[in-house]
Structures are given as C-alpha cells and as structure tokens.
Design a protein around this motif. Structure first.
Motif, PDB file in Angstrom:
ATOM      1  N   GLN A 236       0.824  -1.213   0.000  1.00 53.74           N
ATOM      2  CA  GLN A 236       0.000   0.000   0.000  1.00 53.74           C
ATOM      3  C   GLN A 236       0.859   1.265   0.000  1.00 53.74           C
ATOM      4  OE1 GLN A 236       0.328  -1.954   2.649  1.00 53.74           O
ATOM      5  NE2 GLN A 236       0.727  -0.721   4.470  1.00 53.74           N
ATOM      6  N   ASN A 237       2.146   1.108   0.375  1.00 58.73           N
ATOM      7  CA  ASN A 237       3.046   2.266   0.419  1.00 58.73           C
ATOM      8  C   ASN A 237       3.904   2.408  -0.837  1.00 58.73           C
ATOM      9  OD1 ASN A 237       2.208   3.203   2.927  1.00 58.73           O
ATOM     10  ND2 ASN A 237       3.571   1.808   4.011  1.00 58.73           N
ATOM     11  N   THR A 238       3.525   1.689  -1.900  1.00 56.71           N
ATOM     12  CA  THR A 238       4.206   1.888  -3.179  1.00 56.71           C
ATOM     13  C   THR A 238       3.474   2.976  -3.958  1.00 56.71           C
ATOM     14  OG1 THR A 238       2.843   0.223  -4.286  1.00 56.71           O
ATOM     15  CG2 THR A 238       4.935  -0.529  -3.346  1.00 56.71           C
ATOM     16  N   ARG A 240       2.415   4.564  -7.815  1.00 62.84           N
ATOM     17  CA  ARG A 240       1.967   3.957  -9.076  1.00 62.84           C
ATOM     18  C   ARG A 240       3.177   3.488  -9.890  1.00 62.84           C
ATOM     19  NH1 ARG A 240       1.344   5.367 -14.362  1.00 62.84           N
ATOM     20  NH2 ARG A 240      -0.524   4.596 -15.426  1.00 62.84           N
ATOM     21  N   GLU A 241       4.208   4.318  -9.938  1.00 60.68           N
ATOM     22  CA  GLU A 241       5.398   4.003 -10.728  1.00 60.68           C
ATOM     23  C   GLU A 241       6.162   2.818 -10.135  1.00 60.68           C
ATOM     24  OE1 GLU A 241       3.932   7.941 -11.376  1.00 60.68           O
ATOM     25  OE2 GLU A 241       4.677   7.045  -9.521  1.00 60.68           O
ATOM     26  N   GLN A 242       6.269   2.788  -8.825  1.00 63.79           N
ATOM     27  CA  GLN A 242       6.971   1.681  -8.156  1.00 63.79           C
ATOM     28  C   GLN A 242       6.259   0.357  -8.397  1.00 63.79           C
ATOM     29  OE1 GLN A 242       7.048   3.313  -4.152  1.00 63.79           O
ATOM     30  NE2 GLN A 242       9.283   3.360  -4.193  1.00 63.79           N
ATOM     31  N   MET A 243       4.931   0.355  -8.316  1.00 66.50           N
ATOM     32  CA  MET A 243       4.171  -0.877  -8.512  1.00 66.50           C
ATOM     33  C   MET A 243       4.343  -1.392  -9.938  1.00 66.50           C
ATOM     34  SD  MET A 243       2.306  -3.305  -7.377  1.00 66.50           S
ATOM     35  CE  MET A 243       1.583  -2.821  -5.808  1.00 66.50           C
ATOM     36  N   LYS A 244       4.259  -0.499 -10.908  1.00 66.85           N
ATOM     37  CA  LYS A 244       4.438  -0.913 -12.305  1.00 66.85           C
ATOM     38  C   LYS A 244       5.850  -1.456 -12.512  1.00 66.85           C
ATOM     39  CE  LYS A 244       4.061   0.685 -17.071  1.00 66.85           C
ATOM     40  NZ  LYS A 244       3.863   1.846 -17.975  1.00 66.85           N
ATOM     41  N   MET A 245       6.848  -0.769 -11.916  1.00 67.09           N
ATOM     42  CA  MET A 245       8.231  -1.231 -12.014  1.00 67.09           C
ATOM     43  C   MET A 245       8.374  -2.628 -11.444  1.00 67.09           C
ATOM     44  SD  MET A 245      11.066  -1.810  -9.875  1.00 67.09           S
ATOM     45  CE  MET A 245      10.906  -0.746  -8.437  1.00 67.09           C
ATOM     46  N   ASP A 266       0.980   5.152   4.280  1.00 69.35           N
ATOM     47  CA  ASP A 266       1.872   6.166   4.838  1.00 69.35           C
ATOM     48  C   ASP A 266       2.415   7.124   3.775  1.00 69.35           C
ATOM     49  OD1 ASP A 266       1.716   5.093   7.462  1.00 69.35           O
ATOM     50  OD2 ASP A 266       3.103   3.515   6.886  1.00 69.35           O
ATOM     51  N   LEU A 267       1.845   7.077   2.580  1.00 69.00           N
ATOM     52  CA  LEU A 267       2.288   7.965   1.507  1.00 69.00           C
ATOM     53  C   LEU A 267       1.771   9.382   1.738  1.00 69.00           C
ATOM     54  CD1 LEU A 267       1.509   5.663  -1.557  1.00 69.00           C
ATOM     55  CD2 LEU A 267       3.780   6.212  -0.676  1.00 69.00           C
ATOM     56  N   PRO A 268       2.405  10.400   1.136  1.00 68.87           N
ATOM     57  CA  PRO A 268       1.881  11.769   1.215  1.00 68.87           C
ATOM     58  C   PRO A 268       0.473  11.821   0.634  1.00 68.87           C
ATOM     59  CG  PRO A 268       4.113  11.762   0.321  1.00 68.87           C
ATOM     60  CD  PRO A 268       3.684  10.331   0.398  1.00 68.87           C
ATOM     61  N   PRO A 269      -0.385  12.728   1.103  1.00 68.31           N
ATOM     62  CA  PRO A 269      -1.781  12.789   0.661  1.00 68.31           C
ATOM     63  C   PRO A 269      -1.953  12.947  -0.849  1.00 68.31           C
ATOM     64  CG  PRO A 269      -1.434  14.196   2.572  1.00 68.31           C
ATOM     65  CD  PRO A 269      -0.087  13.729   2.143  1.00 68.31           C
ATOM     66  N   ASP A 270      -0.975  13.569  -1.530  1.00 71.84           N
ATOM     67  CA  ASP A 270      -1.107  13.808  -2.966  1.00 71.84           C
ATOM     68  C   ASP A 270      -0.648  12.619  -3.814  1.00 71.84           C
ATOM     69  OD1 ASP A 270       1.510  14.189  -2.098  1.00 71.84           O
ATOM     70  OD2 ASP A 270       1.994  15.546  -3.753  1.00 71.84           O
ATOM     71  N   LYS A 271      -0.171  11.531  -3.173  1.00 71.38           N
ATOM     72  CA  LYS A 271       0.296  10.360  -3.920  1.00 71.38           C
ATOM     73  C   LYS A 271      -0.700   9.217  -3.797  1.00 71.38           C
ATOM     74  CE  LYS A 271       5.187  10.235  -4.865  1.00 71.38           C
ATOM     75  NZ  LYS A 271       6.352   9.342  -4.885  1.00 71.38           N
ATOM     76  N   GLN A 272      -1.057   8.628  -4.941  1.00 71.44           N
ATOM     77  CA  GLN A 272      -1.983   7.499  -4.933  1.00 71.44           C
ATOM     78  C   GLN A 272      -1.231   6.206  -4.645  1.00 71.44           C
ATOM     79  OE1 GLN A 272      -4.204   6.937  -8.518  1.00 71.44           O
ATOM     80  NE2 GLN A 272      -5.462   5.291  -7.683  1.00 71.44           N
ATOM     81  N   SER A 273      -1.849   5.334  -3.878  1.00 76.39           N
ATOM     82  CA  SER A 273      -1.242   4.042  -3.555  1.00 76.39           C
ATOM     83  C   SER A 273      -1.180   3.155  -4.790  1.00 76.39           C
ATOM     84  CB  SER A 273      -2.052   3.341  -2.463  1.00 76.39           C
ATOM     85  OG  SER A 273      -1.675   1.984  -2.346  1.00 76.39           O
TER      86      SER A 273
END
Length: 328
Positions: A236-238, A240-245, A266-273
């Motif tokens: 959940q803390n990845t 979008r780019e990390q998950m695709k990678m 735990d990501l910043p509010p502006d980043k989607q999980s």
C-alpha cells in the motif's frame, strides 16, 4: 429452556475442547448464553432453544477439528461461532485442512480461516496474487510459508522478499548506521517469518548462496527475476510508478505475491497508492488473483479484531457524515 446431549468418544476430546482452565468452553457459554457441563462421556448443553442449537453445532464442529488433531484455542472457538451464526457450519471442515509448510521446529503452518484458505489456494493457482486485508490476517506470514514450500519442492531457485522503505513519521536519514542498517527495521517482519520457517542457520546459509534475498523495493529496479518466488510486502506504500516497475520485474518460472493493507497508507496525501491502483487495473486479468481478507480472518489477539471493527465503524460514520455535509 431446553437441554441437549452430545456424546464424546475420548476424554482427550473434552480436554482439548474445554481448553486451559475451561477458557474455550467459557467463551462459548458467554457468546451464546448457554451452560455446558461434562458428564462421563457426554456434554450437556442447556439454555434457550435457538442458543442451544447454535452451541451444539459449534461444539460438534470443534470436536471434528479436535478429532483431526487440531488444537482448539479461543480464536478457533470465535471463528467457528462466526461460521455457525452465518449458517456456514458445513465449512468448518475446511479450516486447517492442509499443511502449507513446516517450520524449523516442526510446527505445521496451516490456513486458520476460510479467507486464509482461499488466499493460499489463489497463491498456488495463479502467477500473481494480491493479498489485501487488515493487520493480523496472515497475509505476509502465509506468503512466506508458501515461498518456503515452493523453494523446498524445487519449484523455484530463489526467494526474494521486498518492501518499500516508506517513513511512518520518522526520517531514515536520522537513523544511525549505514544504508542497510537504516532499511533493516522496515524488513524485520520478513526476516522474522523466514527465521521461523527455516531457522537462523539455514536462513544464513541460503542468504550467503544467494537463494534468499531480502531488500528494499528500490533495489529491484532494472532486474529481471527468473525462477523466483517474489513477495512485495506493505505494498500500500508503493507509488503507481513503483508498482508498475515491480510487476514488470517478472521473469520466467516465477511467482509473485503482493500484500498490503489499504487502510494503513503512509504515503503523502497527494500520492496514490500503487496497490489500490493495481487492484483496479489488474481486476479480471488472467492468472492474477485479488484476495480480500477481512476482520474475520484476523488470527491475533481478539482485541485486534475489536480495534479493526471500531476503526471500520468510525470510517463508516465519517463517510456518512461527509455525504450529509455535501448534500447541504
């Protein structure tokens, strides 16, 4: 008030059923408002008709588990009661049916709930499995057990465990030590699960040979992972780019399990999980399974289930309140 009898073949069945200091049977009595008394080779259950019927079904299910050699705990009692109340007592036999893996100390690892059983089956049948659910549902533990079982059966040559090193209120730079020392605390749950499955000495041997790798997600970039069982924990803390990678690291003969809890991001509010997006994007894709575990699958202390339920109820109230405000 009615009374109903249940016969038992062996005294050992009663000992296992009642539990230490009768804690199991007391939990059942309190939950269903019945009285259970052991007399010779029989159990006498008394109370209101509907409560007695549920108690008898629960006890019969617990005795069936005991006859298969399962140790009855208060968690087992709570889960069996849940199944009986839902009219799913026929599924009790599915609990802890198959041994997934045996630890270094000889302890068999089994799925303890129907949700966990579906999760383990999904891992076995699919190339990529997403296990999503709250804390204590065994997402990571069962995934590591499945990885060790596959490695022992020579289905894979390597086990690779990874998770994103995302700070939850602290900064990595302020922690003492080199880079490995800084990221080790984030990987500790994975180390602990491997130590239990393999034992410290065997783990160290495979680590030195390169058969086991435990590393932060950032170390996965640019690699192709063949003949490996790969687990991404805390997904959940990845981003979008990390998950695709991560998903595109998949090589021939490999299997991936992704675990996470979308209620603890735990990501910043502006980043989607990346996990939430992957659940949406990959839904319905062949050879990819999405398993959703719930509070019913929690196998930790009963208080963990209550905490999860309390937070879920609070979230529902907040959403309902937000909708009312929007209408105004």
């Amino acid at each position: 008030m009615i009374e109903q009898s249940i016969s038992m073949e062996r005294v050992e069945e009663a000992v296992n059923l009642f539990g230490s200091f009768d804690e199991n049977i007391r939990a059942l009595e309190q939950a269903l408002h019945v009285t259970v008394v052991s007399r010779d080779s029989e159990l006498k259950v008394s109370g209101e008709a509907e409560d007695v019927l549920l108690a008898v079904k629960a006890i019969q299910g617990l005795l069936a588990l005991s006859a298969r050699g399962e140790t009855i705990t208060d968690q087992t009692v709570r889960y069996v009661l849940e199944l009986v109340r839902a009219g799913a007592e026929d599924k009790i036999g599915e609990i802890a049916a198959d041994v997934l893996c045996v630890t270094a100390k000889g302890k068999p690892i089994k799925a303890k709930t129907i949700g966990q059983k579906r999760y383990v089956e999904a891992i076995a049948k699919n190339v990529i499995t997403l296990g999503v659910g709250p804390a204590g549902t065994g997402k990571t533990y069962l995934a590591v057990a499945a990885a060790v079982a596959a490695f022992r059966d020579k289905q894979v040559n390597r086990i690779i465990l990874t998770r994103p090193a995302v700070e939850a209120g602290e900064r990595l730079g302020f922690l003492p030590g080199d880079l490995q020392s800084k990221v080790d605390p984030y990987l500790r749950p994975l180390y602990d699960a491997l130590f239990e499955m393999l034992g410290p000495e065997t783990y160290q041997k495979y680590l030195e040979r390169g058969n086991i790798e435990v590393a932060p997600l950032a170390y996965m970039r640019g690699r192709t992972l063949d003949d490996s069982f790969i687990i991404l924990d805390e997904a959940q803390n990845t981003s979008r780019e990390q998950m695709k990678m991560f998903l595109t690291r998949m090589g021939f003969g490999s299997k991936i399990v992704i675990t996470g809890d979308v209620t603890q991001i735990d990501l910043p509010p502006d980043k989607q999980s990346g996990l939430k997006e992957a659940m949406r994007v990959l839904k319905g894709v062949e050879d990819i399974a999405i398993c959703r575990l719930t509070g019913s699958d929690v196998v930790r202390h009963v208080i963990v289930q209550r905490i999860i339920a309390a937070y879920e109820e609070d979230e529902r109230r907040r959403q309902a309140s937000g909708k009312k405000e929007t209408k105004k």
